[in-house]
Design a protein around this motif. Sequence first.
Motif, short mmCIF file in Angstrom:
data_model
loop_
_atom_site.label_atom_id
_atom_site.label_comp_id
_atom_site.label_asym_id
_atom_site.label_seq_id
_atom_site.Cartn_x
_atom_site.Cartn_y
_atom_site.Cartn_z
N GLY A 7 46.04 -15.34 25.28
CA GLY A 7 45.99 -13.95 24.87
C GLY A 7 44.91 -13.65 23.84
O GLY A 7 43.76 -14.02 24.03
N ILE A 8 45.32 -13.02 22.74
CA ILE A 8 44.33 -12.64 21.73
C ILE A 8 43.72 -13.86 21.04
O ILE A 8 42.71 -13.74 20.34
CB ILE A 8 44.92 -11.69 20.66
CG1 ILE A 8 46.05 -12.38 19.88
CG2 ILE A 8 45.38 -10.39 21.28
CD1 ILE A 8 46.50 -11.60 18.65
N ARG A 45 42.46 -4.34 33.19
CA ARG A 45 43.27 -5.54 33.48
C ARG A 45 43.04 -5.98 34.92
O ARG A 45 42.91 -5.14 35.81
CB ARG A 45 44.75 -5.26 33.25
CG ARG A 45 45.69 -6.37 33.76
CD ARG A 45 47.12 -6.10 33.37
NE ARG A 45 48.03 -7.01 34.06
CZ ARG A 45 49.23 -7.37 33.61
NH1 ARG A 45 49.68 -6.88 32.47
NH2 ARG A 45 50.00 -8.20 34.31
N GLY A 94 52.29 -15.28 27.73
CA GLY A 94 51.12 -14.43 27.50
C GLY A 94 50.00 -15.11 26.75
O GLY A 94 48.93 -14.52 26.55
N ALA A 95 50.22 -16.34 26.31
CA ALA A 95 49.15 -17.10 25.64
C ALA A 95 48.13 -17.57 26.69
O ALA A 95 48.45 -17.65 27.87
CB ALA A 95 49.76 -18.31 24.92
N CYS A 123 45.68 -14.23 29.74
CA CYS A 123 47.11 -14.29 29.47
C CYS A 123 47.80 -15.03 30.62
O CYS A 123 47.57 -14.69 31.78
CB CYS A 123 47.70 -12.89 29.34
SG CYS A 123 46.86 -11.85 28.11
N SER A 178 42.52 -16.44 22.75
CA SER A 178 41.79 -17.15 23.81
C SER A 178 40.58 -17.92 23.27
O SER A 178 40.36 -19.08 23.63
CB SER A 178 41.36 -16.18 24.90
OG SER A 178 42.48 -15.69 25.62
N SER A 181 39.00 -9.29 24.37
CA SER A 181 39.49 -9.66 25.69
C SER A 181 40.03 -11.07 25.67
O SER A 181 39.76 -11.86 24.75
CB SER A 181 38.37 -9.54 26.73
OG SER A 181 37.26 -10.32 26.36
N SER A 232 51.45 -16.10 32.24
CA SER A 232 52.85 -15.70 32.19
C SER A 232 53.75 -16.83 31.69
O SER A 232 54.60 -16.63 30.82
CB SER A 232 53.31 -15.25 33.59
OG SER A 232 54.65 -14.81 33.55
N THR A 243 47.20 -7.43 18.60
CA THR A 243 46.99 -6.96 19.97
C THR A 243 45.49 -6.89 20.25
O THR A 243 44.68 -6.84 19.32
CB THR A 243 47.60 -5.56 20.19
OG1 THR A 243 46.91 -4.63 19.33
CG2 THR A 243 49.09 -5.54 19.89
N PHE A 244 45.15 -6.85 21.54
CA PHE A 244 43.74 -6.67 21.91
C PHE A 244 43.22 -5.35 21.36
O PHE A 244 42.13 -5.28 20.81
CB PHE A 244 43.60 -6.68 23.43
CG PHE A 244 43.85 -8.02 24.06
CD1 PHE A 244 42.97 -9.07 23.89
CD2 PHE A 244 44.97 -8.23 24.85
CE1 PHE A 244 43.19 -10.31 24.47
CE2 PHE A 244 45.21 -9.46 25.45
CZ PHE A 244 44.32 -10.51 25.26
#
Length: 200
Positions: free
Chosen positions: A91-92, A143, A88-89, A82, A94, A79, A84, A54-55
């Motif tokens: 994501g972490i 966010r 969510g990719a 994300c 990036s 950061s 949809s 997770t972030f």
Amino acid sequence: MNTRFPLPRGSRLVLASHNKGKLAEFSRLLDGYGITVVSAGELGLPEPDETATTFAGNAELKALAAAKAANLPALSDDSGLCVSALGGAPGIYSARWAGPDKNFPAAMQRIEEGIGEDERDAWFICVLCLAFPDGTSRCFEGRIDGSISPEPRGREGHGYDPIFIPSGETRTFAEMSDEEKNRISHRARAFEAFRTACLA
């Protein structure tokens, strides 16, 4: 419940980063609060592997490692973008999507190829973590929601900024000035939560 997590004036704070641009940004943000900022890079601290899922987990991992190594309070951030339709990719991951050579045009193309024309919902997340040498820590999340532009636009900013259009806007982050972006960005929102809880 006490929501304060104070960082006293006169504190020396380690920014858990080797990025000189990030050091300059946070030094500006903390100007006027009596906090002296030094980077993990300046102190020669190693960069820990970001092994959390997770972030918040990665931000905490980096902050705690720096705080314990330097025996000083430490602030880190994690950061990413994300999407949809991509679950969510990136994501972490990036930064990793851009590869070791930081090829963000290729990463942005990969996103475009993975989504449909009506599947453009996206958001940026930033989590800041303040940690102390005794192992205590607290995270602050920001966010901003928006959508993916069909093509990169603009020359400002960095990373995925050319394809992210904040909700209520027609321009991408990369078409905004730093001042405009910093008023509404995910990092600005995370910093405001941190400022409210930690700074006098």
